[in-house]
Design an enzyme around this catalytic site. Sequence first.
Site, PDB file in Angstrom:
ATOM      1  N   SER A   1       0.849  -1.148   0.009  1.00 36.63           N
ATOM      2  CA  SER A   1      -0.069  -0.049   0.026  1.00 36.63           C
ATOM      3  C   SER A   1       0.767   1.759   0.027  1.00 36.63           C
ATOM      4  CB  SER A   1      -1.220  -0.370   1.254  1.00 36.63           C
ATOM      5  OG  SER A   1      -1.583   1.072   1.332  1.00 36.63           O
TER       6      SER A   1
ATOM      7  N   TYR B   1      -1.564  -1.267  11.784  1.00 38.02           N
ATOM      8  CA  TYR B   1      -1.970  -2.325   9.419  1.00 38.02           C
ATOM      9  C   TYR B   1      -1.212  -1.398   8.909  1.00 38.02           C
ATOM     10  CZ  TYR B   1      -3.302  -1.179   5.010  1.00 38.02           C
ATOM     11  OH  TYR B   1      -4.371  -1.616   3.752  1.00 38.02           O
TER      12      TYR B   1
ATOM     13  N   LYS C   1       2.071  -3.611   6.327  1.00 39.42           N
ATOM     14  CA  LYS C   1       2.652  -3.778   5.282  1.00 39.42           C
ATOM     15  C   LYS C   1       3.675  -2.911   4.790  1.00 39.42           C
ATOM     16  CE  LYS C   1      -2.012  -4.063   3.339  1.00 39.42           C
ATOM     17  NZ  LYS C   1      -1.983  -5.396   2.618  1.00 39.42           N
TER      18      LYS C   1
HETATM   19  C1  UD1 Z   1      -6.811   4.209   3.757  1.00 34.14           C
HETATM   20  C2  UD1 Z   1      -5.477   3.387   3.981  1.00 34.14           C
HETATM   21  C3  UD1 Z   1      -4.666   2.862   3.256  1.00 34.14           C
HETATM   22  C4  UD1 Z   1      -5.789   1.889   2.267  1.00 34.14           C
HETATM   23  C5  UD1 Z   1      -6.611   2.143   2.273  1.00 34.14           C
HETATM   24  C6  UD1 Z   1      -7.846   1.564   1.255  1.00 34.14           C
HETATM   25  C7  UD1 Z   1      -3.426   4.735   5.800  1.00 34.14           C
HETATM   26  C8  UD1 Z   1      -2.990   6.067   6.174  1.00 34.14           C
HETATM   27  N1  UD1 Z   1      -4.898   4.903   4.731  1.00 34.14           N
HETATM   28  O1  UD1 Z   1      -6.419   5.294   2.453  1.00 34.14           O
HETATM   29  O2  UD1 Z   1      -3.344   2.585   3.542  1.00 34.14           O
HETATM   30  O3  UD1 Z   1      -4.978   1.280   1.664  1.00 34.14           O
HETATM   31  O4  UD1 Z   1      -7.381   3.412   3.176  1.00 34.14           O
HETATM   32  O5  UD1 Z   1      -8.508   0.875   2.727  1.00 34.14           O
HETATM   33  O6  UD1 Z   1      -3.651   3.690   6.101  1.00 34.14           O
HETATM   34  N2  UD1 Z   1     -13.011  10.683   3.637  1.00 34.14           N
HETATM   35  C9  UD1 Z   1     -13.813  11.696   4.427  1.00 34.14           C
HETATM   36  N3  UD1 Z   1     -14.828  11.024   4.500  1.00 34.14           N
HETATM   37  C10 UD1 Z   1     -15.031  10.157   4.601  1.00 34.14           C
HETATM   38  C11 UD1 Z   1     -14.198   9.078   4.679  1.00 34.14           C
HETATM   39  C12 UD1 Z   1     -13.051   9.485   4.224  1.00 34.14           C
HETATM   40  O7  UD1 Z   1     -13.033  12.951   4.302  1.00 34.14           O
HETATM   41  O8  UD1 Z   1     -15.841   9.903   5.011  1.00 34.14           O
HETATM   42  C13 UD1 Z   1     -11.262  11.060   3.359  1.00 34.14           C
HETATM   43  C14 UD1 Z   1     -10.286  10.773   3.737  1.00 34.14           C
HETATM   44  O9  UD1 Z   1     -10.359  11.972   5.618  1.00 34.14           O
HETATM   45  C15 UD1 Z   1      -8.822  10.915   3.435  1.00 34.14           C
HETATM   46  C16 UD1 Z   1      -9.585  10.358   1.786  1.00 34.14           C
HETATM   47  O10 UD1 Z   1     -11.183  10.877   1.962  1.00 34.14           O
HETATM   48  O11 UD1 Z   1      -7.895  11.796   3.207  1.00 34.14           O
HETATM   49  C17 UD1 Z   1      -9.371   8.642   1.776  1.00 34.14           C
HETATM   50  O12 UD1 Z   1     -10.068   8.409   2.884  1.00 34.14           O
HETATM   51  P1  UD1 Z   1     -10.141   6.658   2.995  1.00 34.14           P
HETATM   52  O13 UD1 Z   1     -10.974   6.141   1.094  1.00 34.14           O
HETATM   53  O14 UD1 Z   1     -10.185   6.230   4.452  1.00 34.14           O
HETATM   54  O15 UD1 Z   1      -8.792   6.426   1.869  1.00 34.14           O
HETATM   55  P2  UD1 Z   1      -7.141   6.253   3.145  1.00 34.14           P
HETATM   56  O16 UD1 Z   1      -7.136   7.220   4.143  1.00 34.14           O
HETATM   57  O17 UD1 Z   1      -6.175   7.277   1.839  1.00 34.14           O
END
Ligand code: UD1
Length: 342
Positions: free
Chosen positions: A127, A152, A156
């Site tokens: 990842s 987590y 990785k």
């Molecule tokens: C996370 C994990 C990554 C993993 C991926 C897929 C970390 C730091 N990140 O990525 O390793 O591969 O999930 O499972 O370990 N967001 C919102 N509202 C929400 C959900 C998300 O604003 O309800 C935003 C988050 O703040 C972020 C972006 O959307 O900025 C992406 O979030 P998310 O889909 O959870 O993925 P990552 O955190 O990038």
Amino acid sequence: MKKTVLVSGGAGFIGSHVTVELIEAGYDVVVADNFSNCDRTCYEGVKKITGREDLPLEVMDFCDLDAVKALFGKYHIDAVIHFAAYKAVGESVEKPLMYYKNNLVSFLNVLEVAQATGGCNVLFSSSATVYGEPDAVPVTEATPRKPATSPYGNTKTMCEDILHDAVKASGGALKGILLRYFNPIGAHPSALIGELPRGVPNNLVPFITQTAIGKRECLNIFGNDYPTPDGTCQRDFIDIVDLARAHVFAVTRMIEGKMKKDVEIFNVGTGRPLSVMELVNAFEKVNGVKVPHKFAPRRAGDITAIWADPTLANTEMGWKATRTIEETLKAAWAWECRLAGK
Ligand code: UD1
């Protein structure tokens, strides 16, 4: 002769899409899963898409060494793609031992048995989390890894190291590719397989689709005061089918002996940054639906901005992401609608 690929965690979101692409590329696939974080929906969907009613399924836990030995005894496996792992960042902070035990032991068992049964090509699903908060974007494979922000993420990084050491000591029996995924989203264009999060989704796109369909009231956008053009985080959202295709290129490269090193690493991303806000807007526009949303405080552990430099995968593996964000978000919505029976 047809080559056989074992897909651990093959009934999950990424595993099921990879299984489809492997079968369509002419591989025999053995799906193995313990259904700890998914049901049979995607496995059944894969059979429908590929017309392979006889797709082998082994219900098993990769932490069970005897079960892994039995599996490698039953099939001649040319390559294994290891997905079977827990993946919820927040949960891993609460239950670190559960994460370390499951994610490390399952991978150790795969490597031990693969080597003992004469060797194998191993593809590990890593990842972009291994880059932590990068000093500069986009990140290449040479960008230094940073300490992970969660157990987590640590698993990785640790599994990457374990693969390097195991391959080095194996005397040529093992070869490996590490694919570092950015943010996989979307669903198969058939809408027969897709993401099926249990409970409240942690990830952005399932939360968006569930809000748009009315299962959730409002999307919280975590943080609009980041130092980015619109204040929301930036990510490299990669279509799940594009991501799945990268596995076919990687497996073929290993099986055909085209690797230049015993362990190779590739970023699997588009190279195109998109902010959370841009993604929400694109989703609403392309699907003609509203996603009620509001700004909320930053989420602990989030990275400000990260996207891939995918040049190495493009030039070395010959793989490139081809699907547009519009196609991807349409597919994600079609899948949510199908789940809702609409
Ligand atoms: C996370 C994990 C990554 C993993 C991926 C897929 C970390 C730091 N990140 O990525 O390793 O591969 O999930 O499972 O370990 N967001 C919102 N509202 C929400 C959900 C998300 O604003 O309800 C935003 C988050 O703040 C972020 C972006 O959307 O900025 C992406 O979030 P998310 O889909 O959870 O993925 P990552 O955190 O990038």
